[in-house]
Scaffold this active site. Structure first.
Site, PDB file in Angstrom:
ATOM      1  N   VAL A   1       0.844  -1.201   0.000  1.00  0.00           N
ATOM      2  CA  VAL A   1       0.000   0.000   0.000  1.00  0.00           C
ATOM      3  C   VAL A   1       0.876   1.246   0.000  1.00  0.00           C
ATOM      4  CG1 VAL A   1      -0.337   0.152   2.531  1.00  0.00           C
ATOM      5  CG2 VAL A   1      -2.073   1.040   1.000  1.00  0.00           C
TER       6      VAL A   1
ATOM      7  N   HIS B   1       9.706  -6.011   9.656  1.00  0.00           N
ATOM      8  CA  HIS B   1       8.690  -5.573   8.688  1.00  0.00           C
ATOM      9  C   HIS B   1       7.715  -6.707   8.339  1.00  0.00           C
ATOM     10  CE1 HIS B   1       7.927  -2.433   5.293  1.00  0.00           C
ATOM     11  NE2 HIS B   1       6.795  -3.024   5.668  1.00  0.00           N
TER      12      HIS B   1
HETATM   13  P1  NAP Z   1      -3.654   5.775   4.324  1.00  0.00           P
HETATM   14  O1  NAP Z   1      -5.050   5.340   4.574  1.00  0.00           O
HETATM   15  O2  NAP Z   1      -3.330   6.526   3.082  1.00  0.00           O
HETATM   16  O3  NAP Z   1      -3.167   6.595   5.608  1.00  0.00           O
HETATM   17  C1  NAP Z   1      -2.026   7.399   5.578  1.00  0.00           C
HETATM   18  C2  NAP Z   1      -2.219   8.507   6.581  1.00  0.00           C
HETATM   19  O4  NAP Z   1      -1.027   9.320   6.581  1.00  0.00           O
HETATM   20  C3  NAP Z   1      -3.395   9.445   6.272  1.00  0.00           C
HETATM   21  O5  NAP Z   1      -4.194   9.574   7.411  1.00  0.00           O
HETATM   22  C4  NAP Z   1      -2.711  10.767   5.963  1.00  0.00           C
HETATM   23  O6  NAP Z   1      -3.463  11.882   6.383  1.00  0.00           O
HETATM   24  C5  NAP Z   1      -1.471  10.630   6.843  1.00  0.00           C
HETATM   25  N1  NAP Z   1      -0.486  11.648   6.545  1.00  0.00           N
HETATM   26  C6  NAP Z   1      -0.026  12.070   5.337  1.00  0.00           C
HETATM   27  N2  NAP Z   1       0.832  13.098   5.512  1.00  0.00           N
HETATM   28  C7  NAP Z   1       0.916  13.317   6.858  1.00  0.00           C
HETATM   29  C8  NAP Z   1       1.614  14.253   7.653  1.00  0.00           C
HETATM   30  N3  NAP Z   1       2.414  15.184   7.101  1.00  0.00           N
HETATM   31  N4  NAP Z   1       1.462  14.217   8.995  1.00  0.00           N
HETATM   32  C9  NAP Z   1       0.640  13.299   9.571  1.00  0.00           C
HETATM   33  N5  NAP Z   1      -0.055  12.377   8.846  1.00  0.00           N
HETATM   34  C10 NAP Z   1       0.082  12.397   7.513  1.00  0.00           C
HETATM   35  O7  NAP Z   1      -2.673   4.519   4.303  1.00  0.00           O
HETATM   36  P2  NAP Z   1      -2.755   3.168   5.152  1.00  0.00           P
HETATM   37  O8  NAP Z   1      -3.344   2.100   4.316  1.00  0.00           O
HETATM   38  O9  NAP Z   1      -3.326   3.460   6.491  1.00  0.00           O
HETATM   39  O10 NAP Z   1      -1.173   2.869   5.280  1.00  0.00           O
HETATM   40  C11 NAP Z   1      -0.341   3.779   5.964  1.00  0.00           C
HETATM   41  C12 NAP Z   1       1.113   3.429   5.793  1.00  0.00           C
HETATM   42  O11 NAP Z   1       1.422   2.264   6.542  1.00  0.00           O
HETATM   43  C13 NAP Z   1       1.534   3.078   4.367  1.00  0.00           C
HETATM   44  O12 NAP Z   1       1.813   4.241   3.611  1.00  0.00           O
HETATM   45  C14 NAP Z   1       2.757   2.216   4.584  1.00  0.00           C
HETATM   46  O13 NAP Z   1       3.916   3.024   4.578  1.00  0.00           O
HETATM   47  C15 NAP Z   1       2.569   1.641   5.975  1.00  0.00           C
HETATM   48  N6  NAP Z   1       2.326   0.184   5.996  1.00  0.00           N
HETATM   49  C16 NAP Z   1       3.177  -0.626   6.690  1.00  0.00           C
HETATM   50  C17 NAP Z   1       2.932  -1.975   6.761  1.00  0.00           C
HETATM   51  C18 NAP Z   1       3.851  -2.894   7.526  1.00  0.00           C
HETATM   52  O14 NAP Z   1       4.039  -4.029   7.101  1.00  0.00           O
HETATM   53  N7  NAP Z   1       4.390  -2.475   8.648  1.00  0.00           N
HETATM   54  C19 NAP Z   1       1.829  -2.535   6.119  1.00  0.00           C
HETATM   55  C20 NAP Z   1       0.987  -1.678   5.417  1.00  0.00           C
HETATM   56  C21 NAP Z   1       1.246  -0.316   5.371  1.00  0.00           C
HETATM   57  P3  NAP Z   1      -4.674  12.494   5.505  1.00  0.00           P
HETATM   58  O15 NAP Z   1      -5.668  11.393   5.380  1.00  0.00           O
HETATM   59  O16 NAP Z   1      -5.136  13.597   6.349  1.00  0.00           O
HETATM   60  O17 NAP Z   1      -4.084  12.877   4.198  1.00  0.00           O
HETATM   61  C1  GLV Z   2       3.968  -2.611   3.497  1.00  0.00           C
HETATM   62  O1  GLV Z   2       4.780  -2.094   4.167  1.00  0.00           O
HETATM   63  C2  GLV Z   2       3.096  -1.930   2.600  1.00  0.00           C
HETATM   64  O2  GLV Z   2       3.251  -0.713   2.377  1.00  0.00           O
HETATM   65  O3  GLV Z   2       2.204  -2.612   2.050  1.00  0.00           O
END
Ligand code: NAP
Ligand code: GLV
Length: 328
Positions: free
Chosen positions: A80, A293
């Protein structure tokens, strides 16, 4: 007419892999060796293809876009997060290129892992496991390995998108004293359903949280935002959890904040770089739990991610709407 060519840079989970391998409408170019494709091999193999299914180990930048050629229609990443794709380079060189990601299907698995990491960090699993294995487990002691409980604590979410809100839903059951978030846009529905409220300044947000959970995107704005200054604004003994991206955190500043305060403990599922060097000082901290991760690493979720990535790529090469596109 010749079949569209698709580059696949890894062997996917079984169901999705067999789907793409057996699709007779396309011609597959597959990097099947173990591990990530080396960058020079990636530039070589992406040349002339119509679509590419990649992982977050593959950097997509001007070099790669130029090497690929103008026929490339779609990049589909099995993730994502898409911070490995240079959006400025795509906008400048290939504004027509479609980018596919895998939102939603990994939200539950990543939220569950985040809750697990928080509990393990707050209740000192790392030290407990080390002691259980070491033979230093003495008599029962009322002050042995005392941790922090979640109930009654103030939890702050830095970034409150799909995963942040899914974590909040789960943590609501632990009866925190309050839940706040810091994010560019307000989330009125989540505020209503979770009783969470938005802090308008990062200073207030950090100072008001016993537990900070990072679930934001890695962008130019969030890169390195957790540094000596921001850790200095956090409450004494507070818990810091990051399951978003390692680049959001300065790891040496985190080390110092865990060694000399104010932080009490930290749990990380992501680091910068990855893999994290085995001799990094953070790994020596008993109050820092680091996972490699694994946020989305369940069979169900990895199959769903790979399946969506295959669908994104096939849609892109056949000129259809992507099921899960990035909107720039
Ligand atoms: P999402 O729904 O797009 O959420 C991302 C959030 O980041 C949104 O709430 C966005 O705010 C916020 N954001 C953007 N710029 C910001 C800033 N300057 N300050 C504070 N918040 C900010 O994405 P998601 O599906 O929840 O995934 C989030 C992230 O998790 C991914 O981008 C990825 O890097 C990470 N991830 C990690 C794993 C892992 O295996 N550990 C798995 C999946 C994802 P707004 O909505 O207000 O724009
Ligand atoms: C994992 O980190 C993802 O962004 O899906």
């Amino acid at each position: 007419m010749s079949k569209p060519r698709i580059l696949l840079t890894r062997t996917l989970t079984p169901r999705a892999h067999s789907r793409i391998v057996n699709d007779s409408r396309i011609s597959l170019v597959h990097w099947s060796e173990p591990g990530a494709i080396p960058p020079e091999k990636f530039r070589e193999m992406i040349k002339g293809v119509d679509g590419a299914i990649v992982l977050l180990t593959e950097k997509i930048n001007a070099d790669v876009l130029q090497a690929a050629g103008p026929q490339l229609k779609v990049i589909s990443t099995v993730s994502v997060g898409y911070d490995h794709i240079s959006v400025p380079d795509v906008k400048r060189l290939r504004p027509d290129l479609k980018i596919g990601i895998t939102p939603d299907v990994l939200t539950d698995a990543t939220a569950e892992l985040t809750v697990g990491l928080l509990l393990a960090t707050a209740r000192r699993f790392k030290e407990s496991l080390d002691i259980a294995k070491s033979g230093k487990w003495g008599d029962w002691n009322p002050q042995f390995l005392m941790g922090t409980q979640i109930s009654g604590k103030s939890i702050g979410f830095f970034g409150f998108g799909r995963i942040g809100q899914a974590v909040a839903h789960r943590l609501k059951g632990f009866s925190p004293s309050r839940m706040t978030y810091f994010s560019p846009s307000p989330k009125p529905d989540a505020e209503k359903s979770l009783g969470a409220f938005r802090e308008s300044s990062i200073e207030q947000f950090l100072g008001a949280s016993d537990i900070v959970i990072v679930t934001c995107k890695l962008t130019g704005e969030t890169r390195g935002i957790f540094n000596a200054k921001s850790f200095g604004l956090m409450r004494p003994g507070s818990i810091f959890i990051n399951t978003a991206r390692g680049g959001i955190v300065n790891h040496m500043d985190l080390f110092r904040a865990l060694e000399s305060g104010p932080l009490g403990s930290a749990g990380l599922d992501v680091t910068d770089p990855e893999p994290f060097p085995a001799d990094h000082p953070l790994l020596t901290r008993p109050n820092c739990l680091i996972l490699p991760h694994i946020g989305s690493a369940t069979l169900e979720t990895r199959e769903a991610m790979a399946d969506l990535a295959v669908s994104n790529c096939l849609a892109g090469v056949f000129g259809e709407e992507l099921p899960a596109p990035v909107h720039f």
